[in-house]
Design an enzyme around this catalytic site. Structure first.
Site, PDB file in Angstrom:
ATOM      1  N   HIS A  67      -4.787 -25.214 -18.618  1.00 55.19           N
ATOM      2  CA  HIS A  67      -5.115 -25.862 -17.356  1.00 55.19           C
ATOM      3  C   HIS A  67      -6.617 -25.802 -17.085  1.00 55.19           C
ATOM      4  O   HIS A  67      -7.277 -24.817 -17.414  1.00 55.19           O
ATOM      5  CB  HIS A  67      -4.343 -25.214 -16.206  1.00 55.19           C
ATOM      6  CG  HIS A  67      -2.915 -25.638 -16.174  1.00 55.19           C
ATOM      7  ND1 HIS A  67      -1.983 -25.158 -17.064  1.00 55.19           N
ATOM      8  CD2 HIS A  67      -2.274 -26.531 -15.398  1.00 55.19           C
ATOM      9  CE1 HIS A  67      -0.824 -25.729 -16.818  1.00 55.19           C
ATOM     10  NE2 HIS A  67      -0.973 -26.572 -15.809  1.00 55.19           N
ATOM     11  N   PRO A  68      -7.131 -26.851 -16.452  1.00 49.17           N
ATOM     12  CA  PRO A  68      -8.560 -26.870 -16.120  1.00 49.17           C
ATOM     13  C   PRO A  68      -8.858 -26.022 -14.885  1.00 49.17           C
ATOM     14  O   PRO A  68      -7.964 -25.757 -14.073  1.00 49.17           O
ATOM     15  CB  PRO A  68      -8.830 -28.340 -15.820  1.00 49.17           C
ATOM     16  CG  PRO A  68      -7.526 -28.830 -15.268  1.00 49.17           C
ATOM     17  CD  PRO A  68      -6.466 -28.093 -16.062  1.00 49.17           C
ATOM     18  N   SER A  80      -4.232 -34.225 -14.398  1.00 45.80           N
ATOM     19  CA  SER A  80      -5.022 -33.240 -13.656  1.00 45.80           C
ATOM     20  C   SER A  80      -6.135 -33.905 -12.864  1.00 45.80           C
ATOM     21  O   SER A  80      -6.422 -33.519 -11.730  1.00 45.80           O
ATOM     22  CB  SER A  80      -5.614 -32.192 -14.605  1.00 45.80           C
ATOM     23  OG  SER A  80      -4.599 -31.375 -15.127  1.00 45.80           O
ATOM     24  N   GLU A  83      -4.495 -35.438  -9.836  1.00 44.01           N
ATOM     25  CA  GLU A  83      -4.030 -34.421  -8.900  1.00 44.01           C
ATOM     26  C   GLU A  83      -5.195 -33.802  -8.141  1.00 44.01           C
ATOM     27  O   GLU A  83      -5.144 -33.633  -6.920  1.00 44.01           O
ATOM     28  CB  GLU A  83      -3.230 -33.352  -9.643  1.00 44.01           C
ATOM     29  CG  GLU A  83      -1.899 -33.866 -10.150  1.00 44.01           C
ATOM     30  CD  GLU A  83      -1.323 -33.090 -11.318  1.00 44.01           C
ATOM     31  OE1 GLU A  83      -0.231 -33.469 -11.782  1.00 44.01           O
ATOM     32  OE2 GLU A  83      -1.947 -32.118 -11.795  1.00 44.01           O
ATOM     33  N   GLN A  84      -6.262 -33.459  -8.859  1.00 43.56           N
ATOM     34  CA  GLN A  84      -7.412 -32.857  -8.197  1.00 43.56           C
ATOM     35  C   GLN A  84      -8.098 -33.859  -7.268  1.00 43.56           C
ATOM     36  O   GLN A  84      -8.514 -33.506  -6.163  1.00 43.56           O
ATOM     37  CB  GLN A  84      -8.390 -32.273  -9.220  1.00 43.56           C
ATOM     38  CG  GLN A  84      -7.843 -31.013  -9.885  1.00 43.56           C
ATOM     39  CD  GLN A  84      -8.908 -30.163 -10.524  1.00 43.56           C
ATOM     40  OE1 GLN A  84     -10.072 -30.166 -10.130  1.00 43.56           O
ATOM     41  NE2 GLN A  84      -8.520 -29.403 -11.531  1.00 43.56           N
ATOM     42  N   PHE A 115      -7.342 -20.190 -12.465  1.00 43.65           N
ATOM     43  CA  PHE A 115      -6.515 -20.175 -11.264  1.00 43.65           C
ATOM     44  C   PHE A 115      -5.668 -21.436 -11.273  1.00 43.65           C
ATOM     45  O   PHE A 115      -6.176 -22.538 -11.461  1.00 43.65           O
ATOM     46  CB  PHE A 115      -7.425 -20.160 -10.026  1.00 43.65           C
ATOM     47  CG  PHE A 115      -6.705 -20.249  -8.718  1.00 43.65           C
ATOM     48  CD1 PHE A 115      -6.061 -19.141  -8.196  1.00 43.65           C
ATOM     49  CD2 PHE A 115      -6.695 -21.433  -7.996  1.00 43.65           C
ATOM     50  CE1 PHE A 115      -5.405 -19.211  -6.967  1.00 43.65           C
ATOM     51  CE2 PHE A 115      -6.041 -21.523  -6.766  1.00 43.65           C
ATOM     52  CZ  PHE A 115      -5.397 -20.415  -6.254  1.00 43.65           C
ATOM     53  N   ALA A 118      -0.601 -25.777  -7.423  1.00 44.50           N
ATOM     54  CA  ALA A 118      -0.167 -27.170  -7.305  1.00 44.50           C
ATOM     55  C   ALA A 118      -0.915 -27.752  -6.108  1.00 44.50           C
ATOM     56  O   ALA A 118      -0.614 -27.426  -4.968  1.00 44.50           O
ATOM     57  CB  ALA A 118       1.338 -27.251  -7.110  1.00 44.50           C
ATOM     58  N   VAL A 119      -1.908 -28.584  -6.372  1.00 42.83           N
ATOM     59  CA  VAL A 119      -2.797 -29.064  -5.313  1.00 42.83           C
ATOM     60  C   VAL A 119      -2.231 -30.232  -4.517  1.00 42.83           C
ATOM     61  O   VAL A 119      -2.748 -30.552  -3.443  1.00 42.83           O
ATOM     62  CB  VAL A 119      -4.195 -29.448  -5.869  1.00 42.83           C
ATOM     63  CG1 VAL A 119      -4.881 -28.233  -6.476  1.00 42.83           C
ATOM     64  CG2 VAL A 119      -4.110 -30.587  -6.864  1.00 42.83           C
TER      65      VAL A 119
END
Length: 165
Positions: A67-68, A80, A83-84, A115, A118-119
């Site tokens: 994960h980033p 990702s 999502e971000q 870290f 789930a954003v």
């Protein structure tokens, strides 16, 4: 969209990215998909979750590390990025960006992986607060928290794939 109607390569292309950098999770459930047992999104999500939970610890750690970092400038998977951006992490103020960078460094040094949260549907301030709070966790608790968040992310991604048709 019916997963069992997909060819093996098409299923892996569509569902392989659900667990970041870990197409093995989709591969693990293919026999059930092929048999028509996972045409429901809830069943597919549960089966993929079970495959991940049954994986050896080193494979689960590799999944977490795939994960980033949040609000980072590293190359990310398309999901990702979306999502971000959806959480506004691509629009941080300079102070928020500095806080994310500080927390990413502190978290990585303490736990040895990024870290994970789930954003989707979460505000930047809430993400930063969770980041701060979780730095106090012990490594075992934090690893399990990261895995729970990864499963939430996967659930959102599977729901989106089924909605796309």
């Amino acid at each position: 969209m019916i997963p069992s109607a997909l060819s093996h390569p098409a299923f892996l292309a569509r569902f392989g990215p659900v667990y970041e950098g870990s197409p093995w999770a989709a591969e693990a459930v293919w026999p059930q998909v092929e048999a028509g047992a996972l045409d429901d999104r809830t069943a597919l999500a549960a089966a993929m979750r079970a495959a991940v939970d049954a994986a050896p610890p080193e494979l689960r750690l590799a999944l977490v590390r795939a994960h980033p970092e949040l609000a980072g400038r590293t190359r990310m998977a398309e999901a990702s990025v979306k999502e971000q951006a959806g959480a506004g992490l691509d629009q941080c103020t300079p102070a928020e960006f500095a806080a994310f960078q500080r927390l990413n460094a502190a978290y990585g040094a303490r736990f040895g992986h990024p870290f994970i949260v789930a954003v989707k549907g979460t505000a930047r301030a809430d993400i930063l607060a969770a980041f701060e709070a979780r730095l106090a966790n012990d490594p075992g608790t934090e690893f399990e928290t990261a895995m729970a968040e990864i499963h939430r992310i996967a659930g959102f991604r599977i729901a989106d794939l089924f909605a796309e048709g």
